[in-house]
Design a protein around this motif. Sequence first.
Motif, short mmCIF file in Angstrom:
data_model
loop_
_atom_site.label_atom_id
_atom_site.label_comp_id
_atom_site.label_asym_id
_atom_site.label_seq_id
_atom_site.Cartn_x
_atom_site.Cartn_y
_atom_site.Cartn_z
N THR A 1 13.71 5.87 -8.63
CA THR A 1 14.05 4.85 -9.62
C THR A 1 14.95 5.45 -10.71
O THR A 1 15.86 4.80 -11.20
N GLU A 2 14.70 6.69 -11.05
CA GLU A 2 15.53 7.34 -12.08
C GLU A 2 16.99 7.43 -11.62
O GLU A 2 17.91 7.18 -12.40
N LYS B 1 18.47 5.47 -9.47
CA LYS B 1 19.04 4.13 -9.45
C LYS B 1 19.33 3.63 -10.85
O LYS B 1 20.34 2.97 -11.10
N ARG B 2 18.43 3.94 -11.78
CA ARG B 2 18.63 3.52 -13.18
C ARG B 2 19.94 4.07 -13.73
O ARG B 2 20.71 3.36 -14.37
N ASP C 1 13.96 -4.49 -3.56
CA ASP C 1 12.94 -4.39 -4.60
C ASP C 1 13.59 -4.47 -5.99
O ASP C 1 14.79 -4.25 -6.13
N LYS C 2 12.76 -4.75 -6.98
CA LYS C 2 13.27 -4.92 -8.34
C LYS C 2 13.92 -3.66 -8.91
O LYS C 2 14.69 -3.73 -9.86
N ASP C 3 13.59 -2.51 -8.33
CA ASP C 3 14.23 -1.30 -8.84
C ASP C 3 15.49 -0.95 -8.04
O ASP C 3 16.03 0.14 -8.18
N SER C 4 15.93 -1.90 -7.22
CA SER C 4 17.19 -1.71 -6.50
C SER C 4 18.20 -2.80 -6.86
O SER C 4 19.21 -2.98 -6.18
N ALA D 1 20.17 -4.83 -10.31
CA ALA D 1 20.41 -4.76 -11.75
C ALA D 1 21.34 -5.85 -12.23
O ALA D 1 22.16 -6.36 -11.47
N LEU E 1 17.98 -2.27 -14.47
CA LEU E 1 17.23 -2.66 -13.27
C LEU E 1 16.33 -3.86 -13.57
O LEU E 1 15.79 -3.97 -14.67
N SER F 1 13.46 -4.26 -12.56
CA SER F 1 12.11 -3.74 -12.81
C SER F 1 11.90 -3.35 -14.26
O SER F 1 10.78 -3.11 -14.70
N GLU F 2 12.99 -3.32 -15.03
CA GLU F 2 12.91 -2.89 -16.44
C GLU F 2 13.49 -3.91 -17.41
O GLU F 2 13.60 -3.63 -18.61
#
Lengths: 61, 61, 61, 61, 61, 61
Positions: free
Chosen positions: B14-15, B17-18, F47-50, F52, F57, F59-60
């Motif tokens: 995730t880091e 991707k972020r 997924d939400k972390d893929s 943005a 993202l 997820s954030e």
Amino acid sequence: MPEIIIYAVAGRTTEQKRGLVKDMTEAMVKNFGVPAEAVTIQIVESDKDSKAKGGVLFSER
Amino acid sequence: MPEIIIYAVAGRTTEQKRGLVKDMTEAMVKNFGVPAEAVTIQIVESDKDSKAKGGVLFSER
Amino acid sequence: MPEIIIYAVAGRTTEQKRGLVKDMTEAMVKNFGVPAEAVTIQIVESDKDSKAKGGVLFSER
Amino acid sequence: MPEIIIYAVAGRTTEQKRGLVKDMTEAMVKNFGVPAEAVTIQIVESDKDSKAKGGVLFSER
Amino acid sequence: MPEIIIYAVAGRTTEQKRGLVKDMTEAMVKNFGVPAEAVTIQIVESDKDSKAKGGVLFSER
Amino acid sequence: MPEIIIYAVAGRTTEQKRGLVKDMTEAMVKNFGVPAEAVTIQIVESDKDSKAKGGVLFSER
């Protein structure tokens, strides 16, 4: 360069995929005259309830 | 608007991707002059046996 | 490996595209740890009457 | 968010495209519960000699 | 079903494309066991200043 | 022919997808004049972390 994306329902075996990418890369080399190493292929698989034909999900056809 | 699709082998954190979506969005804002909120990015991940280069699956390279 | 596809309305200059692909490639190298030569980017441009947001073509927004 | 890409042979009129993106956006709002402004659609058109079905180009079918 | 999208720099002849879609469809039929008529292929071409490798446009490599 | 790819965050129910592909196919038939059986749709979920928007993202956000 070129990049090939294949959209398919999930469920093929590694053996099927191995054969496919080999043959597709050869088709690209033969017809477009690019080196094999320049060809990338990604198979994007979705579950049967995420793909449809004729307005009906593959999970319900 | 623009939409960015990134095709990659699965396995990034995730880091990672972020950081990627942040930097890519900035690159789009800087060069194409669009507002950041107009930029969407989706990373489409496939397993190593669904991606190939040079006719060989990444699971076998 | 990874491959990046950017869907955009046509009309950017070569200078804008040159800057974008340079910055995006650097973002990929920095965050995903791949060599720059492994990154391919294609900008897929469509006319304003082939792209929409909110159900309205960009040619009519 | 979601982003919709439509791959089609070139040749549709602006009126056809206008109707399509309107109806598709409504379908997305109705079924996925997203605001219309979040839906982007791009129609990626190719000439008839760049698209095939059954192994035969549309320019020759 | 499956659908194949090929991202390439513009400039191939109809003869090259004819051969490619024929061979690729045969590869799909042979390896994935689908009927040829179920295979669609679209070649998405971009100009050399809309495609890059290693952060450099093909028009400048 | 046409082929529709929908890029979305994962998490929709089969009922939502069933409705979406039905309505989208009808929109294609109505506006582009193609037979329903010619329309294929694949929903590519990440997924939400893929995914943005605005450089952040899902997820954030």
